[in-house]
Design a protein around this motif. Sequence first.
Motif, PDB file in Angstrom:
ATOM      1  N   LYS A  55      41.968  44.778  43.196  1.00 31.30           N
ATOM      2  CA  LYS A  55      43.018  44.745  44.221  1.00 31.30           C
ATOM      3  C   LYS A  55      44.113  45.745  43.875  1.00 31.30           C
ATOM      4  O   LYS A  55      44.464  45.906  42.710  1.00 31.30           O
ATOM      5  N   CYS A  72      42.923  39.449  39.747  1.00 26.80           N
ATOM      6  CA  CYS A  72      43.462  40.232  38.646  1.00 26.80           C
ATOM      7  C   CYS A  72      43.780  39.418  37.411  1.00 26.80           C
ATOM      8  O   CYS A  72      44.450  39.893  36.529  1.00 26.80           O
ATOM      9  N   ASP A  97      45.896  46.003  51.027  1.00 26.61           N
ATOM     10  CA  ASP A  97      46.513  45.918  49.699  1.00 26.61           C
ATOM     11  C   ASP A  97      47.420  44.688  49.648  1.00 26.61           C
ATOM     12  O   ASP A  97      47.564  43.965  50.634  1.00 26.61           O
ATOM     13  N   ARG A 111      35.530  51.748  44.283  1.00 24.24           N
ATOM     14  CA  ARG A 111      36.951  51.658  43.977  1.00 24.24           C
ATOM     15  C   ARG A 111      37.511  52.836  43.191  1.00 24.24           C
ATOM     16  O   ARG A 111      38.702  53.082  43.216  1.00 24.24           O
ATOM     17  N   MET A 148      43.528  36.557  44.693  1.00 29.21           N
ATOM     18  CA  MET A 148      43.800  37.733  43.884  1.00 29.21           C
ATOM     19  C   MET A 148      42.686  37.873  42.851  1.00 29.21           C
ATOM     20  O   MET A 148      42.165  36.909  42.380  1.00 29.21           O
TER      21      MET A 148
END
Length: 502
Positions: A85, A3, A387, A33, A1
């Motif tokens: 993400k 984030c 995703d 993005r 991930m």
Amino acid sequence: MGCFSPELWLRQLLSGPGLGLAAALLLLVLCLRARRTRRPGEPPLIKGWLPYFGEALKLAKDPIGFMATLQKQYGDTFTLLLGGKYITFILDPFQYQPVIKNQKLSFRIFSNKIVTRVFDVKKLIMDDKMNDELHTSYQFLQGKHLDSLMENTMQSLRQVFEPQLLKTTSWDTADLFKFCSSVIFETTFTSLHGNYLADDRKTFITELRDDLSKFDDKFPQLVSGMPIELLRNIKSIRMKLKKHLTTENLAKIQGWSEIIQRRQDTLEKYYTPEDIEIGAHHLSFLWASVTNTTSAMFWTMYYLLRHPEAMAVLRDEIDHLLQSTGQKKGPGLSIHLTREQLDSLIYLESTILEALRLCTVSGIFRFVQEDLTLHLETQDYRLRKGDFVGIFPPALHYDPEVFEAPEEFRFDRFIEDGKKKTTFYKRGKKLKHYVIPFGFGISKCPGRFLAFVEIKQLLVILLTYFDLEIISDKPAALNFSRVLLGVPYPDCDVSFRYKVKS
Ligand code: HEM
């Protein structure tokens, strides 16, 4: 991930050799993005104003409050851009099942990415059979195998605490997080891996623990995909840790538990004995066994120290059990409790569960393997390949409809009429799951029983043999630098004092 800590990411990238790379990377992702828009049938899309990072800064600052605000604004399902993400969060606890049961939402792809990035284990991605076999080793963390692990844990705790008991009854001061991390590391490592045979056992344990802690400090950056080369000496520390856990060096440790034996046997089927990647597998398991248990132990102790009334009830409960089983404190650490007896300590269990309810800020994630429609009770949602789908336990743990005054520590929250309370409701419907610190479905933590047993045993020893008092006035808060990655560490250490009971 990607984030977890944008501030750390940026700071690290913009120092020294990372500058050029950071600029190029930011430019690239900005272009790629920023263009996404919400398509028909998709959940509300929240991208924030910062390209690539999206809402990661806000999440890292106050994850529980920020997610609650989004939930009020957008409902129980929305897609959030976090560190490059897109994660669709499902916050309604009655809708967890469709996520967990959907075969096209993969935990393995998600976890393999992390294990490869962080621990440098490459073969897992390519070898499903090895992966399956390693997973079967988790049976050795349950049932009758847990009883023998529990014996190991008690033995390790004796090794740690008996020298303390010989001391005079004067107060000693310590920092709580350092204390928990030292005791949990030694106990967990020894219970699982056995005893290091050389004379310098203590030095070996201390060095291993300190190296694991330095490596763990950079865990959020490694998870987020930052190249290890940008993290100063972490690459060499990781290599050192892996080398300690190779076949050759593990052989210097006596008394492996069944799970370590099974994992080693499996790994030797897929690697040559001298392959350093064997050490990487053992490192990932060691990390998983120690980090969350340490912070869970810290928060349980912290709340007990700040709530002497709770500590008094627990002491009574334990004393009562010891008396009823005819046990007296003899010389050394003589008490012994079976698993059933530990389970009967319902106030102790409720206290640990309450600490985990308050302090779990992990996320439960699945990778979307192909474009699909997720059928929830209320609505269908289109999800895009690539995703992630996420469950965010604090949305449940801090839900005032489920838990009265959810921000308060109530050690007896999980007790009703003198028994374990297992019924909690939302919208008048009984919840199947109400505290989920250990993940969910296929990814549910296999070490959860051991973690509970270990924390309970340690608390029984501390409460039986020691007087304990908090010294620091300043409250500790959750440190969100590893948001979504488990039970957070405290933002500061807390001093306390302890002395052997007279
Ligand atoms: C209070 C302590 C603990 C907490 C809160 C905790 C929490 C978790 C969570 C949330 C996950 C799932 C991660 C995900 O969904 O991505 C997990 C996985 C895992 N945990 Fe724990 N854990 C604890 C203690 C332990 C212990 C003591 C062990 C080993 C003895 C352990 C071994 C593992 C392993 C091997 C996995 C990966 C499972 C897999 O790949 O399927 N954990 N843990």
